[in-house]
Scaffold this active site. Structure first.
Site, mmCIF file in Angstrom:
data_model
loop_
_atom_site.group_PDB
_atom_site.id
_atom_site.type_symbol
_atom_site.label_atom_id
_atom_site.label_comp_id
_atom_site.label_asym_id
_atom_site.label_seq_id
_atom_site.Cartn_x
_atom_site.Cartn_y
_atom_site.Cartn_z
ATOM 1 N N HIS A 171 0.806 -1.232 0.000
ATOM 2 C CA HIS A 171 0.000 0.000 0.000
ATOM 3 C C HIS A 171 0.836 1.278 0.000
ATOM 4 O O HIS A 171 0.293 2.360 -0.142
ATOM 5 C CB HIS A 171 -0.940 0.033 1.204
ATOM 6 C CG HIS A 171 -0.238 0.361 2.497
ATOM 7 N ND1 HIS A 171 0.590 -0.535 3.124
ATOM 8 C CD2 HIS A 171 -0.220 1.479 3.248
ATOM 9 C CE1 HIS A 171 1.067 0.018 4.223
ATOM 10 N NE2 HIS A 171 0.603 1.248 4.328
HETATM 11 C C1 UD1 Z 1 -2.138 5.337 6.135
HETATM 12 C C2 UD1 Z 1 -0.831 5.749 6.826
HETATM 13 C C3 UD1 Z 1 0.185 4.623 6.697
HETATM 14 C C4 UD1 Z 1 -0.393 3.301 7.162
HETATM 15 C C5 UD1 Z 1 -1.685 3.016 6.409
HETATM 16 C C6 UD1 Z 1 -2.335 1.722 6.806
HETATM 17 C C7 UD1 Z 1 -0.251 8.141 6.761
HETATM 18 C C8 UD1 Z 1 0.635 9.154 6.117
HETATM 19 N N1 UD1 Z 1 -0.245 6.926 6.189
HETATM 20 O O1 UD1 Z 1 -1.859 5.198 4.738
HETATM 21 O O2 UD1 Z 1 1.309 4.937 7.488
HETATM 22 O O3 UD1 Z 1 0.551 2.276 6.921
HETATM 23 O O4 UD1 Z 1 -2.586 4.099 6.679
HETATM 24 O O5 UD1 Z 1 -3.389 1.425 5.922
HETATM 25 O O6 UD1 Z 1 -0.885 8.447 7.731
HETATM 26 N N2 UD1 Z 1 -9.077 4.986 1.535
HETATM 27 C C9 UD1 Z 1 -10.280 4.339 1.425
HETATM 28 N N3 UD1 Z 1 -10.940 4.018 2.578
HETATM 29 C C10 UD1 Z 1 -10.469 4.305 3.816
HETATM 30 C C11 UD1 Z 1 -9.224 4.976 3.909
HETATM 31 C C12 UD1 Z 1 -8.549 5.292 2.764
HETATM 32 O O7 UD1 Z 1 -10.755 4.070 0.349
HETATM 33 O O8 UD1 Z 1 -11.115 3.958 4.830
HETATM 34 C C13 UD1 Z 1 -8.309 5.303 0.312
HETATM 35 C C14 UD1 Z 1 -8.552 6.700 -0.203
HETATM 36 O O9 UD1 Z 1 -8.492 6.667 -1.580
HETATM 37 C C15 UD1 Z 1 -7.370 7.469 0.340
HETATM 38 C C16 UD1 Z 1 -6.264 6.429 0.280
HETATM 39 O O10 UD1 Z 1 -6.927 5.195 0.576
HETATM 40 O O11 UD1 Z 1 -7.102 8.614 -0.384
HETATM 41 C C17 UD1 Z 1 -5.144 6.678 1.222
HETATM 42 O O12 UD1 Z 1 -5.618 6.791 2.579
HETATM 43 P P1 UD1 Z 1 -4.716 7.576 3.674
HETATM 44 O O13 UD1 Z 1 -5.373 7.486 5.008
HETATM 45 O O14 UD1 Z 1 -4.368 8.923 3.169
HETATM 46 O O15 UD1 Z 1 -3.370 6.772 3.706
HETATM 47 P P2 UD1 Z 1 -3.005 5.214 3.648
HETATM 48 O O16 UD1 Z 1 -2.367 4.913 2.350
HETATM 49 O O17 UD1 Z 1 -4.153 4.337 4.073
#
Ligand code: UD1
Length: 364
Positions: free
Chosen positions: A206
């Site tokens: 991820h």
């Molecule tokens: C975040 C953490 C990372 C952790 C990971 C675990 C930061 C900088 N990153 O990354 O350290 O390893 O969580 O998963 O804090 N999305 C969904 N549903 C959700 C959440 C996210 O669809 O419930 C999608 C969205 O498109 C979003 C993308 O995932 O833009 C990224 O989500 P984000 O919370 O920004 O970061 P992660 O990549 O999940």
């Protein structure tokens, strides 16, 4: 009565706060408040975790959702400031290294509320990782730095943190892992997934640095494709990764690979704890595979968790197919003695140690 506000926001936070809140219920004179920032919001990424880990219903949901780093961080800060002003905590507890961790720490520090950081001192040395920035800021501002392994203590001391602020407590994720292991059976995955004990690999990916770059992602998948000829691979897919697979048109690499939705905590533990091999760019999974004695190939150029290499089952293999395959052959040749190594204090009792430290901090 002293008030502790705990902050969770993203998937890897829940399993770190759950055992600590539980241990603190046994300490008299403490009122605990749980704040969920809503950085993760899907059922499989967030809500299911809260329920499964028997976390109390969050007292506050900030519902920040997704966004750029600045937007997400700012939204957590705005919501969390209101919580702090209303609840007047004596201590804020943050865990890990996600955006919510750093944002809550910034707010508390500016309101002169002490912060305890669980999982302090980890460093990859790679500022291209957003988590590294979060770690640096959080540790700079926190008043109590609770480290999972001695490399954490060394980093903090080298950065000038006074030694009396640092306490080596062990790895709290392993508390949660040990508690749930007895119910983590392959049976609970059937009929959704039909895999045989120690005969398959688990893949997770991820990190933006891996999945947002088509060439890097393709390189990893070439190796995955080759390993899948040897053993079946199960790949629970993070929402970000699913989007990139579609965008880059990478579906053709998944022959022999079973793709699933993100799994809940116990389902994922069921899958990982009975696997032959773990391939991942996750931080937590490097630690969990070490605790489980299962070889792990870390698909990154560095790790902030070197104890999993020196005292565990982890190999940092990067993202080039040839290096991943060399790591794969080495992992398959590991002896039982290699698999049985564990870092000190990864024993399932970290939450109790932290509760003692916090009690002393609050009541003297
Ligand atoms: C975040 C953490 C990372 C952790 C990971 C675990 C930061 C900088 N990153 O990354 O350290 O390893 O969580 O998963 O804090 N999305 C969904 N549903 C959700 C959440 C996210 O669809 O419930 C999608 C969205 O498109 C979003 C993308 O995932 O833009 C990224 O989500 P984000 O919370 O920004 O970061 P992660 O990549 O999940």
């Amino acid at each position: 009565m002293k008030t502790i506000v705990h902050v969770v926001g993203a998937r890897p936070n829940y399993m770190k706060i759950a055992p600590l809140m539980d241990a603190l219920t046994k300490v008299p004179g403490i009122r605990q408040i749980l704040v969920n920032t809503g950085q993760h919001y899907d059922e499989a990424m967030s809500k299911g975790f809260l329920r499964e880990l028997s976390l109390p219903r969050p007292d506050r949901d900030l519902e920040v959702g997704s966004g750029s780093h600045a937007v997400q961080t700012a939204k957590v800060m705005m919501g969390f400031e209101e919580v702090c002003l209303a609840e007047k905590p004596d201590l804020v507890v943050v865990v890990g290294d996600v955006n919510s961790t750093m944002a809550a720490t910034l707010v508390a520090a500016k309101l002169l509320i002490p912060v305890a950081h669980v999982e302090a001192g980890l460093r990859s040395g790679d500022r291209a990782m957003p988590e590294e920035i979060n770690r640096l800021v959080t540790d700079r501002l926190a008043d109590l730095l609770l480290t999972p392994s001695s490399d954490g203590d060394e980093h903090l001391k080298a950065e000038g943190v006074p030694p009396e602020k640092i306490v080596l407590v062990g790895n709290i994720m392993i508390d949660t892992l040990m508690r749930h292991l007895p119910i983590a059976t392959l049976d609970r995955l059937r009929p959704r997934l039909d895999v045989k004990e120690r005969s398959y690999a688990v893949l997770t990916l991820h990190r933006p640095s891996n999945v947002d770059h088509a060439e890097t992602f393709k390189g990893i998948l070439e190796a995955v494709h080759e390993i899948a000829r040897d053993m079946p691979i199960v790949f629970p897919v993070h929402p970000r990764t699913r989007e990139r697979v579609r965008e880059f048109g990478l579906e053709r690499y998944f022959e022999g690979v079973t793709l699933t939705e993100p799994l809940g905590y116990v389902d994922f533990l069921s899958l990982s704890s009975h696997a032959r091999l773990v391939l991942s760019d996750s931080g937590g999974l490097q630690e969990e595979s070490t605790a489980l004695g299962i070889p792990c190939l870390t698909l990154r150029e560095n790790t902030e968790r070197p104890a999993t290499v020196t005292h565990g089952t982890n190999r940092v293999v990067g993202t080039k197919p040839a290096n991943i395959m060399a790591g794969y052959r080495a992992a398959m040749a590991m002896t039982q003695a290699d698999l049985d190594r564990r870092p000190p204090l990864w024993d399932g009792h970290t939450a109790e140690r932290i509760a003692v430290v916090l009690q002393k901090y609050l009541f003297g």
